[in-house]
Design a protein around this motif. Structure first.
Motif: not given
Length: 273
Positions: A145-155, A188-192, A196-198
């Motif tokens: 996962r070292r080359n990965n990042f996540r964007i959180v909060g975009i619908p 990735i993942g599910r909505s809560h 929205s998913p990341h």
């Protein structure tokens, strides 16, 4: 005078005679009694036929009775000794049997105790092995996962283009080159609820990922979304565990960053909480 005297003396003589006979009888009874006492004193007894037995016969009878009593007592004592001996033998056998059982149980318990010790050692070894394997697997997953990042909060939207969304976000980064190579990106993942998913982004090389992580705070300062590292479950649990303390330290001017599965200070050394 003489006649009257004889006449008077006659009745008196007749009255005196019975007194004399009574005195002789009393003396005879006393003599018989004293003779009986003397007879008893020399251990003479009277037999069934009313005749007196001699002292030798009585002594023989007493000896026979005493010998019979002694024989009875000896037989009783002999039987009692035999019973006591048998009881002692039975008790000794029972004690010996119980002692053997105790020895067997102690041997079994010692074997079981040794087995438990070996089992405990094996469990401890397996736990260390599992811990080592878990750490190694976590390291391998971290490397993947070292080359990965996540964007959180975009619908999320239907028929959206995740790569275009990512490039639109990166265009606002003025401190990084425009040529960030993106290998792939997707939700990735599910909505809560309303969350929205990341969006998971994988850069083609590690340098581009580091450039994005360095510039994200300033570039996304006024945005409703943010960028975070793609952590393993083990690393994420470690990060969340000390997050409140990290916030307190940040308010005090102590800045920490989470990398390599640990919170680290400015020098890169693990911080001990």
């Amino acid at each position: 005078m003489s006649k009257s005297t004889r006449g008077k003396s006659g009745p008196s003589s007749s009255k005196t005679a019975p007194r004399g006979r009574g005195t002789v009888s009393t003396r005879s009874q006393r003599g018989q009694r004293s003779g009986l006492f003397q007879y008893l004193a020399v251990d003479d007894t009277v037999g069934d036929d009313g005749r007196a037995e001699s002292g030798d016969s009585v002594e023989s009878s007493w000896k026979s009775a005493i010998e019979g009593f002694q024989n009875s007592v000896e037989q009783a004592l002999h039987g009692l000794r035999d019973s006591i001996t048998k009881l002692e033998n039975d008790l000794g056998q029972a004690v010996e049997f119980q002692a053997r059982r105790v020895d067997d149980l102690e041997s079994k318990m010692a074997a079981e105790s040794e087995g438990v010790k070996n089992l405990v050692c094996r469990i401890a070894t397996l736990e260390r092995s599992v811990e080592h394997t878990t750490n190694e697997l976590n390291k391998q997953e971290r490397l993947s996962r070292r080359n990965n990042f996540r964007i959180v909060g975009i619908p999320s939207e239907d028929d959206e283009d995740c790569e275009e969304i990512v490039r639109g976000v990166l265009r606002s980064f003025k401190d990084i080159p425009s040529g960030v190579s993106i290998e792939r990106c997707h939700r990735i993942g599910r909505s809560h609820g309303d969350k929205s998913p990341h969006i998971l982004v994988r850069c083609l090389n590690y340098k581009d990922k580091i450039a994005v992580m360095k510039a994200k705070r300033l570039a996304l300062e006024d945005q409703p979304y943010y960028i975070t590292d793609d952590l393993t479950r083990v690393d994420l649990a470690e990060k969340k565990q000390h997050a409140p303390k990290v916030s307190e330290l940040y308010a005090q001017g102590i800045k920490l960053r989470f990398t390599g599965g640990r919170w680290r200070d400015a020098s890169g050394n693990p911080y001990e909480f």
